[in-house]
Design an enzyme around this catalytic site. Structure first.
Site, PDB file in Angstrom:
ATOM      1  N   ASP A   1      10.731-111.542 170.137  1.00 43.59           N
ATOM      2  CA  ASP A   1      11.479-112.324 171.226  1.00 43.59           C
ATOM      3  C   ASP A   1      12.195-111.215 172.328  1.00 43.59           C
ATOM      4  OD1 ASP A   1      13.661-111.310 169.892  1.00 43.59           O
ATOM      5  OD2 ASP A   1      14.514-113.167 169.547  1.00 43.59           O
ATOM      6  N   SER A   2      12.048-110.064 171.988  1.00 43.35           N
ATOM      7  CA  SER A   2      12.214-108.991 173.231  1.00 43.35           C
ATOM      8  C   SER A   2      11.307-109.442 174.437  1.00 43.35           C
ATOM      9  CB  SER A   2      12.078-107.588 172.813  1.00 43.35           C
ATOM     10  OG  SER A   2      10.722-107.438 172.040  1.00 43.35           O
TER      11      SER A   2
ATOM     12  N   ASP B   1       8.041-113.895 166.173  1.00 45.23           N
ATOM     13  CA  ASP B   1       9.664-113.822 165.902  1.00 45.23           C
ATOM     14  C   ASP B   1      10.198-115.335 166.457  1.00 45.23           C
ATOM     15  OD1 ASP B   1      11.730-112.313 165.711  1.00 45.23           O
ATOM     16  OD2 ASP B   1      11.735-111.199 167.696  1.00 45.23           O
TER      17      ASP B   1
ATOM     18  N   LYS C   1       9.573-113.808 161.838  1.00 46.92           N
ATOM     19  CA  LYS C   1      10.674-113.130 161.482  1.00 46.92           C
ATOM     20  C   LYS C   1      11.865-113.928 161.997  1.00 46.92           C
ATOM     21  CE  LYS C   1      11.949-109.714 164.099  1.00 46.92           C
ATOM     22  NZ  LYS C   1      13.195-109.949 164.695  1.00 46.92           N
TER      23      LYS C   1
ATOM     24  N   GLU D   1      16.440-113.732 162.708  1.00 47.48           N
ATOM     25  CA  GLU D   1      17.553-112.905 162.453  1.00 47.48           C
ATOM     26  C   GLU D   1      18.912-113.207 161.601  1.00 47.48           C
ATOM     27  OE1 GLU D   1      18.569-111.626 166.591  1.00 47.48           O
ATOM     28  OE2 GLU D   1      16.746-111.112 166.918  1.00 47.48           O
TER      29      GLU D   1
ATOM     30  N   GLU E   1      18.261-102.910 162.266  1.00 44.56           N
ATOM     31  CA  GLU E   1      18.265-102.467 163.669  1.00 44.56           C
ATOM     32  C   GLU E   1      19.563-101.819 163.920  1.00 44.56           C
ATOM     33  OE1 GLU E   1      16.963-105.334 166.464  1.00 44.56           O
ATOM     34  OE2 GLU E   1      17.746-103.871 168.429  1.00 44.56           O
TER      35      GLU E   1
HETATM   36  O1  KIV Z   1      12.028-108.753 169.273  1.00 45.92           O
HETATM   37  C1  KIV Z   1      11.904-107.727 169.010  1.00 45.92           C
HETATM   38  O2  KIV Z   1      11.156-107.014 169.732  1.00 45.92           O
HETATM   39  C2  KIV Z   1      12.327-107.088 167.761  1.00 45.92           C
HETATM   40  C3  KIV Z   1      12.157-105.679 167.306  1.00 45.92           C
HETATM   41  C4  KIV Z   1      13.114-104.836 167.825  1.00 45.92           C
HETATM   42  C5  KIV Z   1      12.471-105.774 165.868  1.00 45.92           C
HETATM   43  O3  KIV Z   1      13.311-107.912 167.152  1.00 45.92           O
END
Ligand code: KIV
Length: 295
Positions: A60-61, A99, A129, A131, A198
């Protein structure tokens, strides 16, 4: 960590075998580092494929790096699914993790399972994934029970950075480090196949590693993890936003892109592009007939 490195698991362009959960577990057992990178579109996925990475995360970055949001919080499930579908089309062998965006899984197990299923059915992800520890542990267990592999993520969790006091390293005192440990162990117990650490002190990672049977992928968590992940735009120098301390920049691709577009603009303005080599031809007699037709 670190068992003695063994015969490396083959990877890369020549490798016809897709990465699987057993192969990732085997890499941890053999002490072979797992290479993970984010990708958000077809070309970045192709780059990850050709570079031979093991795991690709549609992070989600991407909310910040490709969609221009100020944080990861606003990105929607539909936006993430569009990015993940494009990445899927560019990959053959890496294991693909999607994510789950903020607000798409926290409310209930049913919500979490429904969103995870969309990532698998609509975007072709192999896993998802999520969080944090806390209620995310129950969500992870529910998704795993529904048959979808889950990667956990502890330490600095950007979706809840405000509650953590900002984008800063976590686990820097004993209580906070114990909280990271509790979250990681709970996610492992819930059935996560892997976990991201992280922005936590390297010494905390080192102390935790013997307790983790699943592969740990680090980003700003030191060198003792089972693998590393970096954000595509950070490592290639494409994004001009703030780069965290842990992001090593291997190239300055943004500068190359700006130089290329600036050169194109200069040539268009100077009349030197397009040149004859970029033009299409037409037979002389066809051109005469055409101009006659024009009157
Ligand atoms: O969203 C993302 O890029 C991440 C990574 C930094 C692990 O969660």
């Amino acid at each position: 960590m670190s068992a003695t490195p063994h015969t490396p698991v083959p990877h890369g362009l020549d490798d016809p075998l897709p990465m699987t959960l057993p192969r990732l577990a085997e890499k941890k057992r053999l002490g072979e580092q797992i290479v993970m990178v984010t990708a958000y579109d077809y070309p970045s996925a192709q780059v990850a494929q050709e570079a031979g990475v093991d795991v690709v995360l549609v992070g989600d970055s991407g909310a910040m790096t490709v969609l221009g949001y100020p944080s990861t919080v606003p990105v929607s499930t539909d936006e993430m699914l569009m990015l993940a579908s494009a990445v899927r089309r560019g990959l053959r062998t890496p294991f693909l993790v999607g994510d789950l965006p903020f607000g798409s899984y926290e409310a209930s197990d049913a919500q979490a399972i429904g969103t995870a299923q969309r990532f698998v059915k609509e975007a072709g992800c192999d896993a998802v994934k999520l969080e944090r520890g806390g209620t995310s542990v129950d969500r992870a267990r529910a998704i795993v029970d529904a048959g979808i592999p889950v990667m956990g993520h502890v330490g600095l969790t950007p979706q809840t950075a405000t509650a953590l006091g900002g984008y800063k390293a976590q686990g820097r005192n004993a209580e906070r480090a114990l909280q990271v440990a509790r979250d990681a162990l709970a996610l492992q117990e819930a059935g996560c196949f892997s976990i991201v650490f992280e922005a936590i002190p390297a010494a905390v990672t080192t102390a935790l590693m013997p307790r983790l049977e699943i592969p740990v992928i680090g980003i700003g968590a030191g060198a003792d993890t089972d693998g590393q992940v970096l954000v595509f735009h950070d490592l290639l120098g494409i994004y001009d936003g703030h780069a965290p301390r842990f992001a090593k920049r291997y190239q300055d691709v943004r500068a190359v892109m700006v130089a290329g577009v600036a050169e194109y603009a200069a040539e268009v303005r100077a009349g030197s592009f397009p040149g004859p080599e970029h033009e299409y031809s037409i037979d002389e007699d066809e051109l005469e007939r055409f101009t006659a037709g024009l009157g």
